[in-house]
Design an enzyme around this catalytic site. Structure first.
Site, short mmCIF file in Angstrom:
data_model
loop_
_atom_site.label_atom_id
_atom_site.label_comp_id
_atom_site.label_asym_id
_atom_site.label_seq_id
_atom_site.Cartn_x
_atom_site.Cartn_y
_atom_site.Cartn_z
CD GLU A 446 37.62 46.81 -22.67
OE1 GLU A 446 36.86 46.45 -21.74
OE2 GLU A 446 38.86 46.62 -22.66
CG HIS A 515 33.18 52.47 -12.87
ND1 HIS A 515 34.12 52.48 -11.87
CD2 HIS A 515 33.13 51.18 -13.32
CE1 HIS A 515 34.62 51.27 -11.71
NE2 HIS A 515 34.05 50.46 -12.58
#
Length: 711
Positions: A446, A515
């Site tokens: 990321e 998530h």
């Protein structure tokens, strides 16, 4: 077969042999910049010292010396002559900046904190930048170690895109340089950039100046054996050179070879040069607490400046010419110091300017689409009638498809967005239609995804980066923070208007701590970001298009429940539909209570208040940065009651900001206390029964709304 890695062993750091100075360099210019850098360090260090009976001048508030690093950086700068070369640098990089165009006055004025310069007094003086549309650009530096690497890799990838996809021949043979110390090779950014550069064979040069000290920690704690070049011997697609940064002949040869290799298109290179640190880490640091007198003396004996003089006199300059050069440097530095001190102090009245774009500003920053480019894209906030009914995921996909078609500067990327089409299939089919140059997969980093997006935006592209889930954005926190503050801390010299697509929130009847995180308030707290949270397909179209045409960076939050279900389905509003950010939607009008919410909670709130009829006015904020204060205030002044419902945690959630604003600006219109309904301060659980115990349900929202109406 992948290219073999070549490693040259560490060589001596003895006195320079009497050899003919290497051709292809303006050695007088290199000597000038080395002497200027040394003189600037002298000025700053001497005037900051406390002397008996003499007031300390406090020339700079925070000083970092480049002493010992200066000669090799000046050599490197002499090689950065490409029209679109770029540099990701760090706090000890002033010699390099001087060699590629930073004025001596700015080099002193910004550390002084004076008006103008590369930050207008907003950032510490060694955190530099240098916009240049016709030569080498120094990307905005940051104060965190290692954050320069992935933007430098992104600049290298943008060179390839401009050259090969946009067919701009002016980018041919350009390169990107990442400059870092030996401590920085332990960071995530270094390894992410190294992966990007080698897997994609990017035109990137890693320049590591190794002084064997990360403040006080020795190099052996940063990388095994203290030699990153030796440790990378097995890397494919990477030319490695290793030597002394105190020997001008050797340093120039290694850097010249590496730069030529990169410019030829053969792939990235890494040059590690050993250099002495002839100073403390910074002004406040006392290196004698962790270095012996013998160690300090040994470094002083390796000073590259006497070696540079020996190398050039008399082969290039006579004794008299060297003395004249020293006199020229002294005069230039004194004149620059006088001019820098004469600059005014920065104006506190303007300190809030440039957090966001101001299209009335006389000059545009370097980065993003230009005003004229954005104007040609057009758009309307009036939806097209009779559009196809579609889910949120398809609406986002169609918007991306259209913007890719009408704007060649749009690139879409992230982990799994290419062939797979994203883990939620939002980008399905886009790579097949537009090619792997424009819709592409990335390595699983990321930090690398966001860092590359930042530099691509600075180069003039429109990056749309995907982070698979909100929680996965955490490793990119530095890059996200630096992106948001870029316009402000460079005083509108640079901007990186990227769009970060970020799914999160509970899924269809399921959640979990990894998530299902919402946590949107974190980005509302992040300076310079727009935070967008659509609740339906039509709004997703208009808000995503607005983000992609905005001069500011945007977080585009895609709720997992809306991606996984038909909730939020709406008619496609058209390929020209653009919704202004900060404009709320009144879902239903009412007279006795206002309910404020956003994202997937809009649907739960709609179901919850349906039995209450027109007593409830329901507002979907759509965006929380900026947020529509005027619409909320007008509604609450009319209804006298307010319930705020959100999925983020209760404590310091964005509902608290809304409540605080209402208490301050609508207090005398309230008929009941302001209520907030949000999850308790615990992670999102997995089992559906636990999920319902945490995230506000339709039944709970209805219960709280009914209770508030009865007050």
């Amino acid at each position: 077969m992948p290219a073999k890695t070549a490693v040259r062993p560490v060589v001596r750091e003895s006195a320079t042999s009497p050899v003919t100075p290497r051709a292809g360099f303006d050695w007088r210019r290199i000597a000038y910049h080395t002497l200027v850098s040394r003189a600037l360090d002298d000025v700053e260090e001497q005037t900051n010292k406390q002397r008996a009976h003499v007031p300390r001048e406090h020339l700079v508030l925070y000083q970092f010396s480049a002493r010992g690093h200066d000669m090799s950086q000046s050599i490197l700068g002499a090689l950065l002559t490409g029209t679109h070369d770029g540099v990701g640098a760090y706090y000890r990089s002033r010699p390099l900046l001087l060699s590629i165009g930073l004025s001596i006055e700015d080099a002193l004025g910004s550390p002084l904190g004076r008006a103008g310069g590369f930050s207008d007094g907003r950032d510490i003086g060694v955190v530099c930048n240098l916009p240049n549309r016709e030569g080498c650009t120094v990307l905005p530096m940051a104060g965190d170690v290692g954050s320069q690497y992935t933007p430098a890799a992104g600049w290298a990838q943008s060179i390839v895109y401009h050259r090969d996809t946009l067919n701009d021949a002016s980018y041919a043979q350009s390169l990107s340089v990442a400059l870092g110390g030996d401590g920085s090779v332990a960071t995530n950014g270094f390894w992410a950039a190294l992966t990007m550069a080698t897997t994609l064979k990017l035109p990137m040069l890693f320049y590591i100046e190794d002084n064997d000290l990360g403040i006080s920690v020795r190099g052996g704690m940063q990388t095994p054996g203290g030699d990153i070049a030796a440790n990378l011997a097995s890397f494919a697609n990477l030319l490695i050179r290793n030597g002394s940064g105190t020997d001008p002949h050797e340093a120039s040869g290694l850097l010249q070879e590496a730069a030529a290799h990169v410019r030829s298109g053969a792939g990235p290179a890494l040059v590690r040069l050993t250099v002495p640190r002839l100073s403390s880490h910074s002004g406040p640091d006392n290196q004698k607490g962790y270095r012996s007198d013998a160690e300090i003396a040994a470094d002083q004996a390796r000073d590259p400046l006497p070696k540079l003089r020996e190398y050039l006199v008399p082969a290039v300059l006579s004794e008299g010419e060297w003395a004249a050069l020293e006199g020229e440097v002294a005069r230039d530095v004194q004149a620059a110091l006088d001019a820098a001190r004469a600059r005014p102090m920065p104006d506190p009245a303007g300190v809030a300017r440039h957090v966001y774009a101001d299209d009335t500003a006389p000059t545009e920053p370097m980065g993003g689409l230009s005003r004229s480019e954005r104007a040609t894209l057009g758009g309307t906030d009036v939806p097209q009638e009779g559009g196809e009914l579609m889910r949120v995921a398809e609406a986002i996909r169609r918007t991306l498809r259209h913007e890719l078609a009408v704007n060649a500067k749009v690139v879409v990327f992230g982990e799994d967005v290419g062939k797979k089409g994203g883990v939620h299939l939002v980008t399905e089919g886009l790579q097949k239609q537009f090619g792997a140059e424009r819709v592409f997969d990335t390595s699983l980093s990321e930090e690398g995804i966001i860092g590359r997006a930042v530099a691509m935006a600075i180069s003039g592209l429109m990056p749309v980066a995907e982070i698979q889930f909100r929680k996965y954005a955490d490793p990119a926190a530095e890059q996200l923070n630096n992106c948001g503050t870029m316009r402000w801390r460079t005083a509108n010299r640079f901007a990186a208007p990227i769009v970060v697509r970020m799914p999160g929130g509970f899924g269809k009847d399921v959640g979990d701590p990894w998530h299902s995180l919402s946590d949107e308030v974190r980005f509302a707290h992040a300076y310079g970001w727009q935070v967008i949270m659509p609740s339906n397909a039509a709004d997703a179209v208009g808000l995503l298009r607005a983000a992609m045409r905005s001069p500011n960076p945007s977080i585009f939050f895609e709720h997992r429940s809306l991606l996984m279900t038909g909730d939020g389905s709406a008619r496609y509003p058209g390929d020209d539909y653009v919704l202004p950010l900060g404009r709320a939607r009144i879902v239903q009008e009412g007279h006795s209570m206002t309910v404020v919410t956003w994202g997937a909670m809009v649907h739960r709130c709609t179901d919850a208040v349906a039995p209450l009829g027109d007593a409830v006015e329901l507002i979907d904020l759509r965006t929380i940065a900026p947020w529509d204060r005027d619409t909320v205030l007008a509604s609450v002044r009319k209804t006298g009651r307010c319930l705020i419902v959100h999925e983020d945690n209760l404590t310091a959630g964005f509902g608290a900001e809304i409540a605080g604003t209402l208490a301050q600006e609508a207090f005398w219109h309230l008929d009941a206390p302001i209520e907030r309904l949000a999850p308790r301060d615990i992670p999102v659980p997995y089992h559906p029964d636990l999920l319902d115990a945490v995230v506000p349900t339709v039944a709970l929202i209805r219960e709280r709304a009914s209770a508030l109406l009865s007050v």
